[in-house]
Design a protein around this motif. Structure first.
Motif, PDB file in Angstrom:
ATOM      1  N   ILE A 102       0.834  -1.199   0.000  1.00  0.00           N
ATOM      2  CA  ILE A 102       0.000   0.000   0.000  1.00  0.00           C
ATOM      3  C   ILE A 102       0.867   1.247   0.000  1.00  0.00           C
ATOM      4  CG2 ILE A 102      -1.611   1.340   1.390  1.00  0.00           C
ATOM      5  CD1 ILE A 102      -2.886  -1.302   2.240  1.00  0.00           C
ATOM      6  N   GLU A 106       0.991   3.928  -2.931  1.00  0.00           N
ATOM      7  CA  GLU A 106       0.719   5.337  -2.658  1.00  0.00           C
ATOM      8  C   GLU A 106       1.875   6.213  -3.138  1.00  0.00           C
ATOM      9  OE1 GLU A 106       0.022   5.298   1.485  1.00  0.00           O
ATOM     10  OE2 GLU A 106      -2.147   4.966   1.301  1.00  0.00           O
ATOM     11  N   LEU A 197      -4.776   0.400  -5.176  1.00  0.00           N
ATOM     12  CA  LEU A 197      -4.697   0.884  -3.814  1.00  0.00           C
ATOM     13  C   LEU A 197      -6.001   0.608  -3.065  1.00  0.00           C
ATOM     14  CD1 LEU A 197      -3.124   2.407  -1.637  1.00  0.00           C
ATOM     15  CD2 LEU A 197      -4.052   4.547  -2.562  1.00  0.00           C
TER      16      LEU A 197
END
Length: 514
Positions: A102, A106, A197
């Protein structure tokens, strides 16, 4: 009536008076045993105590089963906790990897956004320049083209300048188009990363829910394990208490059994003393009667007849001595009862052969009609388990089959040599009286057992029986079944434990058996 006849009648009267006085004296001076309890009362105490021991053993067995169940449950809980811990470690690792993905996604999205922002700035700058050029062309119209033509040095120069203007316009247009395509590509990539995501965030949520469930299950298992451990401690405490109570009850049982052994030993001792007194009294009376008969003997037919009558009367009035077995039975049944010469268990006197006128004067052997039994020697006892002659453990010291330590063995263990001995008949090794029967299954380690008294201090024991088939006070004969061979008490398997005792002290049975 002549003088000799009167003397014979006087002798007869003296004999009768002597016998009567001896009986009265015995009644006035009874022999009382020192024990207030009877064997029956002791057996009842043993039965009650054995019931308590059995109940305590059942309680211990139940506690042991409960402890085993709790221990098994504890092991199951530990295994489940260990399994959940393993899963939680795995999930935690997955969560860490997911958080890393993640974070990386990001970062990628942020980098793309920066790149998109930069490209958009470039596009805006290009559009701004392009718009400026378009506006300039619009304002000046063909002036620019004319200016390019006027300033040309040749026709080729004009063409070159016109081509340059076209190339600049085309370049601006292609640059704008390329920038827009790149922005679109970056935007699409950003959208893909955004979708990824979102998927990663959703997976993180699912894993977190699963982690929370495992954590909740682990807490429940930890609570159950703690409660189960408390239950185990309570059971172990109850076991300790029950074991101490069982030890006390077994100590009480040992005291009762010792009291029983003391009673039997005392009864045998009293029986032997009584027998000795009877023998001494019988010998004294016979000597006195023989002396009196000798002084009154004549050679006439009348005197012979009178003497015969006297002898017959003596034989009738002189009772056989009370046997040791009868004395032991009476003593065990009622330790405080009187033991006298007036016992009902008398043996009949021998019949005296008729005499004739030619019969000579009687001797002392004529009066001595009864004799005492000699102590057994050699093979005086019969084999106690016919058909089974194997001996697995002899008399004397041996290795204890339970503890492995050296210990004394008070008899011989008889086993089957061809066929199985379990269920075989245990038979009396000699004539006697049953003075103890135990059918409680333990009998102080002997299990179900029978003790027979044979007289002269000799007794035999038959132990580890399935059951006894005789009762206390019963008279048995040699070869009569007294029990069924089994494996009760402190036994490792079916066999007959056989003992020979002298004054209740075990001796090696082998010299007394065939």
């Amino acid at each position: 009536m002549n003088k000799q006849c009167r003397k014979a009648l006087a002798v007869l009267s003296a004999v009768i008076l002597t016998a009567t006085s001896l009986t009265l004296e015995a009644k006035q001076n009874p022999n009382n045993l020192a024990y207030a309890k009877t064997l029956k009362e002791i057996e009842q105490e043993k039965k009650e105590k054995q019931d308590q021991i059995d109940q305590k053993k059942e309680e211990l067995e139940k506690l042991s089963d409960d402890l085993n169940n709790k221990s098994a449950y504890e092991q199951t809980l530990k295994e489940q906790i260990s399994l959940i811990n393993g899963k939680m470690v795995l999930i935690d690792s997955q969560m860490s990897n997911l958080i890393g993905e993640i974070s990386e996604t990001e970062n990628q999205i942020a980098a793309l956004q920066n790149e998109i922002d930069e490209e958009e700035v470039a596009v805006q700058e290009g559009l701004k320049l392009f718009k400026s050029r378009i506006r300039a062309l619009y304002v000046h119209g063909n002036d620019s083209l004319l200016s390019a033509l006027v300033g040309a040095s040749s026709f080729y120069d004009v063409l070159a300048r016109m081509d340059l203007i076209k190339r600049i316009s085309k370049h601006d247009d292609e640059m704008i188009t390329e920038l827009r395509e790149k922005i679109n590509s970056l935007t699409n990539h950003k959208q893909d990363l955004t979708v990824s995501l979102q998927a990663l965030n959703l997976k993180q949520t699912e894993i977190q829910v699963l982690m929370d469930e495992f954590d909740s299950s682990k807490k429940e298992l930890d609570t159950a394990l703690s409660d189960n451990h408390v239950d185990i401690q309570m059971i172990e405490s109850k076991q300790l208490t029950a074991n101490n109570e069982l030890k006390m009850q077994q100590m009480d049982m040992d005291k009762i059994e010792q009291e029983e052994q003391d009673l039997i030993a005392e009864a045998i001792r009293k029986a032997m003393e009584e027998e000795q007194k009877k023998q001494e009294e019988e010998a004294r009376r016979k000597a006195e009667l023989a002396a009196k008969l000798t002084t009154t003997t004549t050679t006439t037919t009348t005197t012979t007849t009178t003497t015969t009558t006297v002898r017959t009367t003596i034989a009738t009035t002189t009772a056989a001595p009370v046997t040791q077995a009868s004395v032991v039975t009476e003593a065990l049944a009622n330790p405080q009862a009187e033991i006298t010469n007036a016992s009902t268990q008398e043996t009949p006197a021998p019949t005296t052969a008729p005499t004739t006128a030619a019969t000579t004067a009687p001797t002392t052997t004529t009066v001595a009609a009864t004799t005492t039994q000699a102590p057994p020697t050699g093979s005086m006892f019969a084999w106690p388990c016919p058909g089974h002659y194997g001996i697995s453990s002899p008399f004397g010291y041996r290795k204890d089959p339970f503890t492995g330590a050296a210990s004394g063995h008070s008899g011989i263990d008889i086993i089957g040599n061809v066929t199985a001995i379990n269920g075989a008949a245990a038979c009396a090794a000699g004539n006697g009286t049953v003075i103890r029967v135990v059918n409680d299954g333990w009998g102080g380690g002997y299990g179900n057992n029978v003790l027979i008294y044979h007289g002269n201090g000799y007794s035999t024991l038959y132990a580890h029986l399935q059951r006894a088939t005789v009762s206390v006070g019963q008279t048995v004969t040699v070869g009569q079944q007294v029990g069924v061979v089994g494996s009760t008490g402190r036994s490792t398997g079916p066999h007959l434990h056989f003992e020979v005792r002298i004054n209740d002290t075990p001796v090696n049975p082998v010299p007394y058996l065939p």
